[in-house]
Design a protein around this motif. Structure first.
Motif, PDB file in Angstrom:
ATOM      1  N   LEU A 359       0.844  -1.194   0.000  1.00 44.95           N
ATOM      2  CA  LEU A 359       0.000   0.000   0.000  1.00 44.95           C
ATOM      3  C   LEU A 359       0.876   1.240   0.000  1.00 44.95           C
ATOM      4  O   LEU A 359       1.836   1.325   0.774  1.00 44.95           O
ATOM      5  CB  LEU A 359      -0.912   0.011   1.232  1.00 44.95           C
ATOM      6  CG  LEU A 359      -1.655   1.311   1.552  1.00 44.95           C
ATOM      7  CD1 LEU A 359      -2.624   1.662   0.421  1.00 44.95           C
ATOM      8  CD2 LEU A 359      -2.409   1.187   2.872  1.00 44.95           C
ATOM      9  N   THR A 360       0.543   2.210  -0.853  1.00 41.56           N
ATOM     10  CA  THR A 360       1.182   3.521  -0.792  1.00 41.56           C
ATOM     11  C   THR A 360       0.179   4.595  -1.179  1.00 41.56           C
ATOM     12  O   THR A 360      -0.709   4.363  -2.016  1.00 41.56           O
ATOM     13  CB  THR A 360       2.407   3.620  -1.713  1.00 41.56           C
ATOM     14  OG1 THR A 360       2.976   4.938  -1.587  1.00 41.56           O
ATOM     15  CG2 THR A 360       2.040   3.405  -3.170  1.00 41.56           C
ATOM     16  N   THR A 361       0.322   5.762  -0.574  1.00 44.08           N
ATOM     17  CA  THR A 361      -0.437   6.949  -0.969  1.00 44.08           C
ATOM     18  C   THR A 361       0.520   8.101  -1.272  1.00 44.08           C
ATOM     19  O   THR A 361       0.107   9.256  -1.315  1.00 44.08           O
ATOM     20  CB  THR A 361      -1.416   7.378   0.149  1.00 44.08           C
ATOM     21  OG1 THR A 361      -0.669   7.604   1.364  1.00 44.08           O
ATOM     22  CG2 THR A 361      -2.474   6.303   0.390  1.00 44.08           C
ATOM     23  N   GLU A 362       1.803   7.792  -1.451  1.00 43.47           N
ATOM     24  CA  GLU A 362       2.797   8.831  -1.725  1.00 43.47           C
ATOM     25  C   GLU A 362       2.405   9.652  -2.947  1.00 43.47           C
ATOM     26  O   GLU A 362       1.931   9.113  -3.953  1.00 43.47           O
ATOM     27  CB  GLU A 362       4.169   8.198  -1.949  1.00 43.47           C
ATOM     28  CG  GLU A 362       4.867   7.771  -0.687  1.00 43.47           C
ATOM     29  CD  GLU A 362       5.141   8.934   0.241  1.00 43.47           C
ATOM     30  OE1 GLU A 362       5.544  10.007  -0.242  1.00 43.47           O
ATOM     31  OE2 GLU A 362       4.937   8.787   1.451  1.00 43.47           O
ATOM     32  N   GLY A 363       2.603  10.964  -2.849  1.00 45.21           N
ATOM     33  CA  GLY A 363       2.236  11.859  -3.933  1.00 45.21           C
ATOM     34  C   GLY A 363       0.749  12.053  -4.082  1.00 45.21           C
ATOM     35  O   GLY A 363       0.273  12.629  -5.064  1.00 45.21           O
ATOM     36  N   GLY A 364      -0.040  11.546  -3.087  1.00 45.09           N
ATOM     37  CA  GLY A 364      -1.491  11.646  -3.170  1.00 45.09           C
ATOM     38  C   GLY A 364      -2.114  10.635  -4.102  1.00 45.09           C
ATOM     39  O   GLY A 364      -3.287  10.757  -4.472  1.00 45.09           O
ATOM     40  N   ASN A 365      -1.338   9.600  -4.482  1.00 39.30           N
ATOM     41  CA  ASN A 365      -1.820   8.578  -5.415  1.00 39.30           C
ATOM     42  C   ASN A 365      -1.837   7.211  -4.735  1.00 39.30           C
ATOM     43  O   ASN A 365      -0.789   6.722  -4.306  1.00 39.30           O
ATOM     44  CB  ASN A 365      -0.925   8.523  -6.654  1.00 39.30           C
ATOM     45  CG  ASN A 365      -0.896   9.839  -7.406  1.00 39.30           C
ATOM     46  OD1 ASN A 365      -1.943  10.419  -7.675  1.00 39.30           O
ATOM     47  ND2 ASN A 365       0.299  10.316  -7.731  1.00 39.30           N
ATOM     48  N   PHE A 366      -2.996   6.611  -4.664  1.00 37.98           N
ATOM     49  CA  PHE A 366      -3.129   5.272  -4.086  1.00 37.98           C
ATOM     50  C   PHE A 366      -2.633   4.229  -5.076  1.00 37.98           C
ATOM     51  O   PHE A 366      -2.968   4.252  -6.266  1.00 37.98           O
ATOM     52  CB  PHE A 366      -4.582   4.988  -3.731  1.00 37.98           C
ATOM     53  CG  PHE A 366      -4.885   3.528  -3.573  1.00 37.98           C
ATOM     54  CD1 PHE A 366      -4.497   2.854  -2.431  1.00 37.98           C
ATOM     55  CD2 PHE A 366      -5.534   2.817  -4.578  1.00 37.98           C
ATOM     56  CE1 PHE A 366      -4.750   1.498  -2.284  1.00 37.98           C
ATOM     57  CE2 PHE A 366      -5.806   1.474  -4.442  1.00 37.98           C
ATOM     58  CZ  PHE A 366      -5.409   0.809  -3.284  1.00 37.98           C
ATOM     59  N   ARG A 367      -1.811   3.301  -4.556  1.00 35.78           N
ATOM     60  CA  ARG A 367      -1.358   2.158  -5.343  1.00 35.78           C
ATOM     61  C   ARG A 367      -1.206   0.950  -4.438  1.00 35.78           C
ATOM     62  O   ARG A 367      -0.924   1.089  -3.251  1.00 35.78           O
ATOM     63  CB  ARG A 367      -0.008   2.440  -6.017  1.00 35.78           C
ATOM     64  CG  ARG A 367      -0.073   3.341  -7.238  1.00 35.78           C
ATOM     65  CD  ARG A 367       1.311   3.590  -7.797  1.00 35.78           C
ATOM     66  NE  ARG A 367       2.103   4.441  -6.914  1.00 35.78           N
ATOM     67  CZ  ARG A 367       3.424   4.522  -6.947  1.00 35.78           C
ATOM     68  NH1 ARG A 367       4.119   3.764  -7.763  1.00 35.78           N
ATOM     69  NH2 ARG A 367       4.058   5.338  -6.137  1.00 35.78           N
ATOM     70  N   SER A 368      -1.383  -0.224  -5.024  1.00 34.70           N
ATOM     71  CA  SER A 368      -1.169  -1.474  -4.307  1.00 34.70           C
ATOM     72  C   SER A 368      -0.717  -2.531  -5.301  1.00 34.70           C
ATOM     73  O   SER A 368      -1.252  -2.612  -6.410  1.00 34.70           O
ATOM     74  CB  SER A 368      -2.458  -1.926  -3.605  1.00 34.70           C
ATOM     75  OG  SER A 368      -2.259  -3.149  -2.919  1.00 34.70           O
ATOM     76  N   GLY A 369       0.278  -3.326  -4.904  1.00 31.80           N
ATOM     77  CA  GLY A 369       0.767  -4.379  -5.775  1.00 31.80           C
ATOM     78  C   GLY A 369       1.931  -3.930  -6.643  1.00 31.80           C
ATOM     79  O   GLY A 369       2.152  -2.736  -6.863  1.00 31.80           O
ATOM     80  N   GLY A 370       2.694  -4.903  -7.107  1.00 36.30           N
ATOM     81  CA  GLY A 370       3.847  -4.620  -7.942  1.00 36.30           C
ATOM     82  C   GLY A 370       5.135  -4.705  -7.146  1.00 36.30           C
ATOM     83  O   GLY A 370       5.134  -4.654  -5.916  1.00 36.30           O
ATOM     84  N   PRO A 371       6.271  -4.861  -7.826  1.00 34.63           N
ATOM     85  CA  PRO A 371       7.556  -5.002  -7.136  1.00 34.63           C
ATOM     86  C   PRO A 371       7.978  -3.713  -6.443  1.00 34.63           C
ATOM     87  O   PRO A 371       7.854  -2.621  -6.998  1.00 34.63           O
ATOM     88  CB  PRO A 371       8.527  -5.372  -8.261  1.00 34.63           C
ATOM     89  CG  PRO A 371       7.884  -4.814  -9.499  1.00 34.63           C
ATOM     90  CD  PRO A 371       6.404  -4.935  -9.290  1.00 34.63           C
ATOM     91  N   GLY A 372       8.485  -3.852  -5.234  1.00 31.06           N
ATOM     92  CA  GLY A 372       8.973  -2.692  -4.513  1.00 31.06           C
ATOM     93  C   GLY A 372      10.165  -2.056  -5.185  1.00 31.06           C
ATOM     94  O   GLY A 372      10.418  -0.856  -5.006  1.00 31.06           O
ATOM     95  N   ALA A 373      10.921  -2.839  -5.973  1.00 26.71           N
ATOM     96  CA  ALA A 373      12.094  -2.301  -6.662  1.00 26.71           C
ATOM     97  C   ALA A 373      11.720  -1.180  -7.620  1.00 26.71           C
ATOM     98  O   ALA A 373      12.559  -0.337  -7.956  1.00 26.71           O
ATOM     99  CB  ALA A 373      12.807  -3.425  -7.422  1.00 26.71           C
ATOM    100  N   ALA A 374      10.438  -1.153  -8.060  1.00 29.82           N
ATOM    101  CA  ALA A 374      10.000  -0.110  -8.987  1.00 29.82           C
ATOM    102  C   ALA A 374       9.553   1.148  -8.256  1.00 29.82           C
ATOM    103  O   ALA A 374       9.199   2.140  -8.887  1.00 29.82           O
ATOM    104  CB  ALA A 374       8.858  -0.643  -9.846  1.00 29.82           C
TER     105      ALA A 374
END
Length: 411
Positions: A359-374
């Motif tokens: 889970l991330t909301t950095e930059g005001g954008n919700f995202r979930s899933g995908g490699p952390g390396a990206a």
């Protein structure tokens, strides 16, 4: 609350509301005269005990004793004028002083009732069901005022909508916050989830309800290292679900038996930004909480790498932070050390190489899933792609970016 005295043929709906009827036993301890609760008082029986397979009296499920040991809940009496599913409805539900037995709160009893106490015993959530409906009442233990749960639009739980069968209907997340599951799911209809906040105001107990959606995330993780996988759940809390307005997001970890034992939350509003990853370190699963924050040019980046113990408490194994100030030329300008910033980011990026974004909301954008390396949003607060040269080291880039900011701020 009106008592129902009509026999209805749809008997199969009775016990669905609050689980199977089992007698809750008081804690084993030596009873004193002031604590003379008995099994008869917890589960009253008819004066003439019925034969096997005959009508029984409704009982109270859940947690009779408050966590602090001050209060004890029980059902009192039963009504023989009506029966359903082999049960007499309870006459009343009582909450009493656990030492003196003095009744402090009393309400109508039904065919099924279940009680859940808040962590500090300041509130009790009482679920009760009739043949056709169920209700949830929150009771505060200071002035013994109460509030009946309603849906976010202020309406009651619809008729023929019951609480989960065989699973928890409520979980206290904190002393003033209760998660509720309404509906049985499957052929019985959709399950819906709500977060209910309660507080006192003007001598009255008030509740605020928001709807949630739940999603079990893919992947198998063992954050407490007990060789049993946990369930990782993403919860979206809506301000207005019809308008798709999100208030915040929660990441929750549950045990295999669905017990909630860890969670964190982030929002899309700037003060709530953050990110959480599942990391693989030396063959073990860990959680990485990463908070790269900047306010008006002053930044503090922090991270914590941790596992969970058997109670869900965080066990930090690595952590770090760095602060820097991009307000060059300002009278109160603080330190900007490109080497320290680069060292911190390289350490975090190393952890992200074998990780999954939860889970991330950095930059005001919700995202979930995908490699952390990206996940390379570290510099997004204070630079853009045009300033970053892939042919240079991270420290060289940060030094060049700092020089650009200094020139633009002091020119």
């Amino acid at each position: 609350m009106k008592r129902l005295l009509v026999v209805w043929p749809l008997l199969l709906l009775l016990l669905a509301a609050c689980g199977a009827a089992e007698t809750a036993e008081p804690p084993e301890k030596e009873a004193s005269p002031a604590e003379s609760w008995t099994e008869t008082e917890i589960r009253p029986e008819p004066e003439n005990p019925p034969e096997e397979d005959s009508i029984l009296s409704a009982v109270l499920e859940g947690e009779p004793l408050s966590p602090d040991g001050r209060f004890w809940a029980r059902v009192e009496g039963h009504r023989e004028s009506v029966t359903a599913m082999g049960l007499y409805p309870a006459d009343t539900v009582q909450i009493a002083d656990a030492k003196t037995g003095e009744v402090l709160w009393e309400g109508d009893g039904f065919y099924a009732q279940s009680i859940l106490w808040s962590p500090e015993g300041g509130f009790a959530a009482l679920a009760r069901s009739t043949r056709t409906s169920c209700s949830i009442t929150i009771i505060e233990t200071e002035g013994w005022t109460e509030w009946d749960f309603t849906l976010p639009d202020g309406s009651p739980i619809p008729e023929y909508t019951f609480l989960p069968d065989g699973g928890p209907w409520g979980v206290w997340q904190s002393e003033n916050s209760l998660d509720l599951t309404i509906g049985r799911g499957g052929d019985w209809g959709e399950q819906k989830y709500y977060i209910c906040g309660v507080e006192m105001g003007g001598g009255r107990l008030k509740g605020h309800v928001q709807e949630e959606s739940h999603e079990v995330l893919p992947g198998s993780y063992d954050f407490d290292h007990d060789r049993e996988a946990e369930i990782v759940e993403l919860v979206t809390v809506y301000g207005d679900k019809e308008a798709s307005q999100t208030s915040w997001y929660e990441l929750r970890v549950r045990t295999g038996d669905n017990r909630l034992y860890w969670g964190t939350s982030f929002a899309e509003a700037h003060p709530g930004w953050g990110a959480c990853f599942a990391c693989r370190v030396k063959g073990g699963d860990y959680l990485l909480r990463y908070l790269p924050t900047m306010y008006q040019g002053y930044a503090t980046y922090t991270y914590e790498l941790f596992s969970l113990d058997e109670t869900g408490e965080e066990q930090v194994v690595r952590e770090g932070s760095v602060s820097f100030d991009m307000n060059f030329g300002a009278p109160m300008h603080e330190e900007f050390d490109p080497a320290a910033v680069a060292d911190f980011l390289e350490e975090v990026h190393g952890l992200l190489e074998d990780s999954e974004l939860l889970l991330t909301t950095e930059g005001g954008n919700f995202r979930s899933g995908g490699p952390g390396a990206a996940f390379k949003d570290d510099l997004a607060h204070w630079t853009d792609n045009e300033l970053y040269d892939e042919n240079k080291s991270l420290e060289e880039n940060i030094r060049d970016i700092g020089a650009y900011w200094e020139q633009s701020r002091t020119a």
